[in-house]
Each structure stands twice: as structure tokens, then as C-alpha cells.
Design a protein around this motif. Structure first.
Motif, PDB file in Angstrom:
ATOM      1  N   LEU A  10       0.837  -1.195   0.000  1.00 31.24           N
ATOM      2  CA  LEU A  10       0.000   0.000   0.000  1.00 31.24           C
ATOM      3  C   LEU A  10       0.874   1.247   0.000  1.00 31.24           C
ATOM      4  N   SER A  11       0.393   2.276  -0.615  1.00 33.36           N
ATOM      5  CA  SER A  11       1.119   3.542  -0.671  1.00 33.36           C
ATOM      6  C   SER A  11       1.161   4.194   0.715  1.00 33.36           C
ATOM      7  N   TYR A  12       2.336   4.639   1.126  1.00 32.11           N
ATOM      8  CA  TYR A  12       2.470   5.347   2.398  1.00 32.11           C
ATOM      9  C   TYR A  12       1.620   6.610   2.421  1.00 32.11           C
ATOM     10  N   ALA A  13       1.486   7.261   1.275  1.00 27.98           N
ATOM     11  CA  ALA A  13       0.747   8.514   1.210  1.00 27.98           C
ATOM     12  C   ALA A  13      -0.761   8.316   1.319  1.00 27.98           C
ATOM     13  N   CYS A  14      -1.246   7.183   0.852  1.00 25.97           N
ATOM     14  CA  CYS A  14      -2.694   6.934   0.883  1.00 25.97           C
ATOM     15  C   CYS A  14      -3.136   6.247   2.163  1.00 25.97           C
ATOM     16  N   PHE A  15      -2.331   5.329   2.661  1.00 26.29           N
ATOM     17  CA  PHE A  15      -2.638   4.585   3.874  1.00 26.29           C
ATOM     18  C   PHE A  15      -1.473   4.799   4.843  1.00 26.29           C
ATOM     19  N   CYS A  16      -1.501   5.925   5.530  1.00 30.63           N
ATOM     20  CA  CYS A  16      -0.341   6.288   6.345  1.00 30.63           C
ATOM     21  C   CYS A  16      -0.664   6.190   7.832  1.00 30.63           C
ATOM     22  N   ASN A  17       0.393   6.254   8.603  1.00 32.06           N
ATOM     23  CA  ASN A  17       0.221   6.362  10.045  1.00 32.06           C
ATOM     24  C   ASN A  17       0.553   7.795  10.446  1.00 32.06           C
ATOM     25  N   THR A  18       0.273   8.145  11.679  1.00 32.30           N
ATOM     26  CA  THR A  18       0.493   9.531  12.081  1.00 32.30           C
ATOM     27  C   THR A  18       1.970   9.906  12.104  1.00 32.30           C
ATOM     28  N   LYS A  19       2.835   8.940  12.306  1.00 33.99           N
ATOM     29  CA  LYS A  19       4.269   9.240  12.267  1.00 33.99           C
ATOM     30  C   LYS A  19       4.637   9.774  10.882  1.00 33.99           C
ATOM     31  N   TRP A  20       4.227   9.082   9.838  1.00 35.71           N
ATOM     32  CA  TRP A  20       4.528   9.521   8.467  1.00 35.71           C
ATOM     33  C   TRP A  20       3.757  10.790   8.142  1.00 35.71           C
ATOM     34  N   PHE A  21       2.502  10.855   8.556  1.00 33.04           N
ATOM     35  CA  PHE A  21       1.655  12.016   8.275  1.00 33.04           C
ATOM     36  C   PHE A  21       2.267  13.295   8.827  1.00 33.04           C
ATOM     37  N   PRO A  29       5.642  20.530   0.404  1.00 35.13           N
ATOM     38  CA  PRO A  29       4.687  21.309  -0.391  1.00 35.13           C
ATOM     39  C   PRO A  29       3.993  20.504  -1.491  1.00 35.13           C
ATOM     40  N   THR A  30       4.658  19.468  -2.009  1.00 34.32           N
ATOM     41  CA  THR A  30       4.055  18.668  -3.077  1.00 34.32           C
ATOM     42  C   THR A  30       2.850  17.861  -2.585  1.00 34.32           C
ATOM     43  N   TRP A  31       2.709  17.668  -1.283  1.00 37.00           N
ATOM     44  CA  TRP A  31       1.590  16.916  -0.723  1.00 37.00           C
ATOM     45  C   TRP A  31       0.458  17.830  -0.260  1.00 37.00           C
ATOM     46  N   ARG A  32       0.553  19.102  -0.509  1.00 39.18           N
ATOM     47  CA  ARG A  32      -0.400  20.093   0.015  1.00 39.18           C
ATOM     48  C   ARG A  32      -1.864  19.737  -0.291  1.00 39.18           C
ATOM     49  N   HIS A  33      -2.128  19.225  -1.480  1.00 41.70           N
ATOM     50  CA  HIS A  33      -3.505  18.947  -1.886  1.00 41.70           C
ATOM     51  C   HIS A  33      -3.861  17.462  -1.803  1.00 41.70           C
ATOM     52  N   HIS A  34      -2.971  16.684  -1.230  1.00 35.58           N
ATOM     53  CA  HIS A  34      -3.220  15.248  -1.110  1.00 35.58           C
ATOM     54  C   HIS A  34      -4.179  14.964   0.043  1.00 35.58           C
ATOM     55  N   ARG A  35      -5.072  14.014  -0.172  1.00 32.61           N
ATOM     56  CA  ARG A  35      -6.007  13.604   0.882  1.00 32.61           C
ATOM     57  C   ARG A  35      -5.842  12.100   1.108  1.00 32.61           C
ATOM     58  N   PRO A  36      -5.264  11.697   2.235  1.00 34.52           N
ATOM     59  CA  PRO A  36      -5.049  10.275   2.488  1.00 34.52           C
ATOM     60  C   PRO A  36      -6.374   9.519   2.631  1.00 34.52           C
ATOM     61  N   VAL A  37      -6.358   8.257   2.255  1.00 39.15           N
ATOM     62  CA  VAL A  37      -7.534   7.403   2.401  1.00 39.15           C
ATOM     63  C   VAL A  37      -7.740   7.054   3.867  1.00 39.15           C
ATOM     64  N   SER A  38      -6.642   6.775   4.557  1.00 38.73           N
ATOM     65  CA  SER A  38      -6.709   6.355   5.950  1.00 38.73           C
ATOM     66  C   SER A  38      -5.454   6.823   6.680  1.00 38.73           C
ATOM     67  N   VAL A  39      -5.630   7.275   7.918  1.00 38.17           N
ATOM     68  CA  VAL A  39      -4.495   7.648   8.766  1.00 38.17           C
ATOM     69  C   VAL A  39      -4.642   6.882  10.069  1.00 38.17           C
ATOM     70  N   HIS A  40      -3.709   5.983  10.321  1.00 37.41           N
ATOM     71  CA  HIS A  40      -3.724   5.161  11.535  1.00 37.41           C
ATOM     72  C   HIS A  40      -3.103   5.964  12.672  1.00 37.41           C
ATOM     73  N   THR A  41      -3.857   6.207  13.718  1.00 40.16           N
ATOM     74  CA  THR A  41      -3.399   7.067  14.814  1.00 40.16           C
ATOM     75  C   THR A  41      -3.020   6.253  16.043  1.00 40.16           C
ATOM     76  N   ASN A  42      -1.913   5.520  15.943  1.00 38.63           N
ATOM     77  CA  ASN A  42      -1.510   4.709  17.079  1.00 38.63           C
ATOM     78  C   ASN A  42      -0.059   4.946  17.494  1.00 38.63           C
ATOM     79  N   TYR A  43       0.662   5.786  16.815  1.00 36.45           N
ATOM     80  CA  TYR A  43       2.083   5.985  17.100  1.00 36.45           C
ATOM     81  C   TYR A  43       2.308   6.956  18.258  1.00 36.45           C
ATOM     82  N   HIS A  44       1.503   7.984  18.330  1.00 32.64           N
ATOM     83  CA  HIS A  44       1.714   9.064  19.292  1.00 32.64           C
ATOM     84  C   HIS A  44       0.882   8.871  20.555  1.00 32.64           C
ATOM     85  N   PRO A  45       1.373   9.360  21.702  1.00 40.22           N
ATOM     86  CA  PRO A  45       0.621   9.203  22.944  1.00 40.22           C
ATOM     87  C   PRO A  45      -0.673  10.026  22.971  1.00 40.22           C
ATOM     88  N   GLU A  46      -0.729  11.128  22.241  1.00 39.30           N
ATOM     89  CA  GLU A  46      -1.919  11.980  22.238  1.00 39.30           C
ATOM     90  C   GLU A  46      -2.802  11.639  21.020  1.00 39.30           C
TER      91      GLU A  46
END
Length: 92
Positions: A10-21, A29-46
């Protein structure tokens, strides 16, 4: 017995985790208009606060959300320091 090597298909940009996000997608700047399909929010404590910021940016504001609200978070733990950084490249 296999070597237990896995292949990411899977593409990191489309199915990313919050660390990569928060380290890459927000700071390039090249990702400014990109909209990820899914962002997994399990890396950070908050998790809850970051998940709410991402949701508000892409769904409540229809992708026209406040980038500063997302950039307040560092690429590691906590929010960015006012003196510019706090992890994750690009500065605040």
C-alpha cells in the motif's frame, strides 16, 4: 522457515500512520492537496487530539482546514515548540 520479511504493497501517502503524516505529508509542499484514504493514529501518545485535528481538517472543513492546527503537532511526541521544530522536520 521463512525470513519473516514483509513487503508493503500500500502507498504510504494513501494509507499512512500519524508518524509519516506529521513528519512528511505536512512538511512537503508537493503533498499540500493530497487527501489520504486512511491515517492510523496509534504511534503518538496523544491519539485522540491528533485524530480529531486530522478529522476536522479533512472532513469538517472539507480539506480547507487550518494547516496551522495540524502543524502544531510534532513528528514525535507532543506539540511543536515555539522556537521551531520539536521533531519532524520543517519547523513550525
Amino acid at each position: 522457515v521463512g525470513s519473516r520479511v514483509s513487503l508493503r504493497v500500500l502507498s504510504y501517502a494513501c494509507f499512512c500512520n500519524t508518524k509519516w503524516f506529521f513528519r512528511h505529508l505536512l512538511n512537503e509542499p508537493t503533498w499540500r492537496h493530497h487527501r489520504p484514504v486512511s491515517v492510523h493514529t496509534n504511534y503518538h501518545p496523544e491519539k485522540q487530539q491528533r485524530m480529531q485535528a486530522i478529522f476536522n481538517h479533512y472532513h469538517v472543513a472539507e480539506g480547507k482546514g487550518d494547516w496551522a492546527a495540524l502543524r502544531r503537532w510534532s513528528g514525535t511526541e507532543g506539540s511543536r515548540r515555539a522556537c521551531g521544530g520539536g521533531g519532524g522536520g520543517g519547523g513550525g
